[in-house]
Design a protein around this motif. Sequence first.
Motif, PDB file in Angstrom:
ATOM      1  N   ARG A 155       0.808  -1.223   0.000  1.00  0.00           N
ATOM      2  CA  ARG A 155       0.000   0.000   0.000  1.00  0.00           C
ATOM      3  C   ARG A 155       0.837   1.267   0.000  1.00  0.00           C
ATOM      4  O   ARG A 155       0.589   2.168  -0.809  1.00  0.00           O
ATOM      5  CB  ARG A 155      -0.985  -0.030   1.172  1.00  0.00           C
ATOM      6  N   PRO A 156       1.823   1.403   0.868  1.00  0.00           N
ATOM      7  CA  PRO A 156       2.652   2.608   0.766  1.00  0.00           C
ATOM      8  C   PRO A 156       3.414   2.676  -0.554  1.00  0.00           C
ATOM      9  O   PRO A 156       3.632   3.773  -1.089  1.00  0.00           O
ATOM     10  CB  PRO A 156       3.609   2.499   1.966  1.00  0.00           C
ATOM     11  N   LEU A 157       3.800   1.526  -1.102  1.00  0.00           N
ATOM     12  CA  LEU A 157       4.480   1.526  -2.401  1.00  0.00           C
ATOM     13  C   LEU A 157       3.559   2.076  -3.485  1.00  0.00           C
ATOM     14  O   LEU A 157       3.953   2.956  -4.266  1.00  0.00           O
ATOM     15  CB  LEU A 157       4.934   0.114  -2.758  1.00  0.00           C
ATOM     16  N   LYS A 158       2.332   1.575  -3.541  1.00  0.00           N
ATOM     17  CA  LYS A 158       1.389   2.040  -4.553  1.00  0.00           C
ATOM     18  C   LYS A 158       1.100   3.531  -4.375  1.00  0.00           C
ATOM     19  O   LYS A 158       0.990   4.284  -5.351  1.00  0.00           O
ATOM     20  CB  LYS A 158       0.089   1.243  -4.465  1.00  0.00           C
ATOM     21  N   TYR A 159       0.962   3.966  -3.140  1.00  0.00           N
ATOM     22  CA  TYR A 159       0.669   5.366  -2.869  1.00  0.00           C
ATOM     23  C   TYR A 159       1.813   6.264  -3.344  1.00  0.00           C
ATOM     24  O   TYR A 159       1.596   7.274  -4.031  1.00  0.00           O
ATOM     25  CB  TYR A 159       0.425   5.569  -1.375  1.00  0.00           C
ATOM     26  N   LEU A 160       3.045   5.916  -2.991  1.00  0.00           N
ATOM     27  CA  LEU A 160       4.191   6.744  -3.348  1.00  0.00           C
ATOM     28  C   LEU A 160       4.425   6.741  -4.859  1.00  0.00           C
ATOM     29  O   LEU A 160       4.792   7.769  -5.439  1.00  0.00           O
ATOM     30  CB  LEU A 160       5.434   6.262  -2.605  1.00  0.00           C
ATOM     31  N   GLU A 161       4.209   5.604  -5.509  1.00  0.00           N
ATOM     32  CA  GLU A 161       4.334   5.549  -6.967  1.00  0.00           C
ATOM     33  C   GLU A 161       3.287   6.435  -7.636  1.00  0.00           C
ATOM     34  O   GLU A 161       3.581   7.173  -8.578  1.00  0.00           O
ATOM     35  CB  GLU A 161       4.207   4.108  -7.455  1.00  0.00           C
ATOM     36  N   TRP A 162       2.047   6.354  -7.143  1.00  0.00           N
ATOM     37  CA  TRP A 162       0.967   7.174  -7.704  1.00  0.00           C
ATOM     38  C   TRP A 162       1.248   8.656  -7.496  1.00  0.00           C
ATOM     39  O   TRP A 162       1.122   9.470  -8.417  1.00  0.00           O
ATOM     40  CB  TRP A 162      -0.355   6.791  -7.048  1.00  0.00           C
ATOM     41  N   LEU A 163       1.661   9.005  -6.291  1.00  0.00           N
ATOM     42  CA  LEU A 163       1.849  10.410  -5.945  1.00  0.00           C
ATOM     43  C   LEU A 163       2.974  11.048  -6.749  1.00  0.00           C
ATOM     44  O   LEU A 163       2.816  12.146  -7.302  1.00  0.00           O
ATOM     45  CB  LEU A 163       2.136  10.533  -4.449  1.00  0.00           C
ATOM     46  N   ALA A 208       9.258  12.904  -1.039  1.00  0.00           N
ATOM     47  CA  ALA A 208       8.382  11.764  -0.759  1.00  0.00           C
ATOM     48  C   ALA A 208       9.262  10.695  -0.128  1.00  0.00           C
ATOM     49  O   ALA A 208      10.316  10.346  -0.671  1.00  0.00           O
ATOM     50  CB  ALA A 208       7.726  11.249  -2.040  1.00  0.00           C
ATOM     51  N   PHE A 209       8.839  10.193   1.016  1.00  0.00           N
ATOM     52  CA  PHE A 209       9.703   9.319   1.796  1.00  0.00           C
ATOM     53  C   PHE A 209       8.950   8.089   2.289  1.00  0.00           C
ATOM     54  O   PHE A 209       7.750   8.143   2.576  1.00  0.00           O
ATOM     55  CB  PHE A 209      10.245  10.060   3.024  1.00  0.00           C
ATOM     56  N   TYR A 210       9.704   7.010   2.408  1.00  0.00           N
ATOM     57  CA  TYR A 210       9.207   5.821   3.107  1.00  0.00           C
ATOM     58  C   TYR A 210       9.835   5.842   4.489  1.00  0.00           C
ATOM     59  O   TYR A 210      11.060   5.919   4.618  1.00  0.00           O
ATOM     60  CB  TYR A 210       9.588   4.559   2.355  1.00  0.00           C
ATOM     61  N   GLN A 240      -8.443   8.876  -6.675  1.00  0.00           N
ATOM     62  CA  GLN A 240      -7.976   7.591  -7.175  1.00  0.00           C
ATOM     63  C   GLN A 240      -7.388   6.723  -6.075  1.00  0.00           C
ATOM     64  O   GLN A 240      -7.199   5.527  -6.264  1.00  0.00           O
ATOM     65  CB  GLN A 240      -6.924   7.810  -8.269  1.00  0.00           C
ATOM     66  N   ILE A 241      -7.088   7.320  -4.928  1.00  0.00           N
ATOM     67  CA  ILE A 241      -6.472   6.552  -3.855  1.00  0.00           C
ATOM     68  C   ILE A 241      -7.422   6.305  -2.688  1.00  0.00           C
ATOM     69  O   ILE A 241      -6.990   5.997  -1.579  1.00  0.00           O
ATOM     70  CB  ILE A 241      -5.192   7.245  -3.352  1.00  0.00           C
ATOM     71  N   ASP A 242      -8.729   6.441  -2.930  1.00  0.00           N
ATOM     72  CA  ASP A 242      -9.689   6.081  -1.899  1.00  0.00           C
ATOM     73  C   ASP A 242      -9.460   4.637  -1.458  1.00  0.00           C
ATOM     74  O   ASP A 242      -9.203   3.754  -2.285  1.00  0.00           O
ATOM     75  CB  ASP A 242     -11.120   6.240  -2.431  1.00  0.00           C
ATOM     76  N   ASP A 243      -9.556   4.398  -0.145  1.00  0.00           N
ATOM     77  CA  ASP A 243      -9.411   3.080   0.471  1.00  0.00           C
ATOM     78  C   ASP A 243      -7.972   2.571   0.477  1.00  0.00           C
ATOM     79  O   ASP A 243      -7.717   1.449   0.938  1.00  0.00           O
ATOM     80  CB  ASP A 243     -10.309   2.033  -0.212  1.00  0.00           C
ATOM     81  N   LEU A 244      -7.044   3.373  -0.024  1.00  0.00           N
ATOM     82  CA  LEU A 244      -5.641   2.959   0.031  1.00  0.00           C
ATOM     83  C   LEU A 244      -4.997   3.418   1.338  1.00  0.00           C
ATOM     84  O   LEU A 244      -4.332   2.643   2.021  1.00  0.00           O
ATOM     85  CB  LEU A 244      -4.877   3.534  -1.164  1.00  0.00           C
ATOM     86  N   ARG A 245      -5.243   4.659   1.723  1.00  0.00           N
ATOM     87  CA  ARG A 245      -4.700   5.182   2.976  1.00  0.00           C
ATOM     88  C   ARG A 245      -5.644   4.862   4.127  1.00  0.00           C
ATOM     89  O   ARG A 245      -6.860   4.806   3.975  1.00  0.00           O
ATOM     90  CB  ARG A 245      -4.518   6.696   2.873  1.00  0.00           C
ATOM     91  N   TRP A 246      -5.051   4.693   5.302  1.00  0.00           N
ATOM     92  CA  TRP A 246      -5.842   4.458   6.511  1.00  0.00           C
ATOM     93  C   TRP A 246      -6.098   5.765   7.247  1.00  0.00           C
ATOM     94  O   TRP A 246      -7.206   6.061   7.687  1.00  0.00           O
ATOM     95  CB  TRP A 246      -5.122   3.471   7.429  1.00  0.00           C
ATOM     96  N   SER A 247      -5.064   6.579   7.363  1.00  0.00           N
ATOM     97  CA  SER A 247      -5.198   7.879   8.017  1.00  0.00           C
ATOM     98  C   SER A 247      -4.017   8.755   7.591  1.00  0.00           C
ATOM     99  O   SER A 247      -3.013   8.254   7.080  1.00  0.00           O
ATOM    100  CB  SER A 247      -5.223   7.754   9.546  1.00  0.00           C
TER     101      SER A 247
END
Length: 254
Positions: free
Chosen positions: A20-28, A61-63, A107-114
């Motif tokens: 999930r963080p990988l997909k988010y950071l790639e998208w962003l 953008a950081f992990y 596009q990232i609905d339900d990907l992030r928790w908070s």
Amino acid sequence: MRRGIYLLEEVQFHPMNSQRPLKYLEWLTAYKREDEALESGTSVLTTSQSVRSSDIDLVGAFYAVGITGHTQFKAVTLWDCRGGWDGGWRQMMEIYDDVKPELFLSQIDDLRWSAFSRPLGAVAGSPALADIVQEGYRAPFFLFESAQVKPGAAHDYLAAVREERAPVMAEHGHRLTGLYEVLLSDTEVVTVWGTDLDAHLALQRARDAALGLDDEVKGDDRLLKWNKRAREFLDGPWRETLLAAFPGSKLAPR
């Protein structure tokens, strides 16, 4: 010269799924690269990606390196509001005017928790992130400090960091990239430092040696003196953690 206004966001993902963080950071990082082609001063509120603007610049953008004290798994982003209050910050605020329906579609609905955001204001001596990017500075890791200070002590603490701590940290391979008070509050500060793995390890060992816990390297008593000095300003939690620069972001090695 206007004050630099920035935004720091910490994003949590649940359940603990590392994709999930990988997909988010790639998208962003991908969609913000597209924003670079937009004309300065213009912004568009879309139905799938919120506000699009080159003036709301994704600088970092950081992990989050979980073993240094972060909740696992977490992403952290650092945004430059180009033009300050009347530039990128205004554009971010405008998306809440009339609470338009587009605000709630992504596009990232339900990907992030908070997510938790801090508005940051640069203080005297803080480097401009735009200048750092233009210079071409990159680092694999960034040291992220969040500290609670006594009410009204933010500027005094950050001045002490700039004058007393930054030269010592520079000798240990840590470059100061941000000195910020957390805006809309009176008790929190954030500092950011670029570094690499060897410098991080050497700094920890120099501190251990100063404490008498490592006799194989030379200690640096100035690191311990700073801890005592900092307590003159602190009034609550203080923490440093590490962030790994995500490939494709402006502060990441290329």
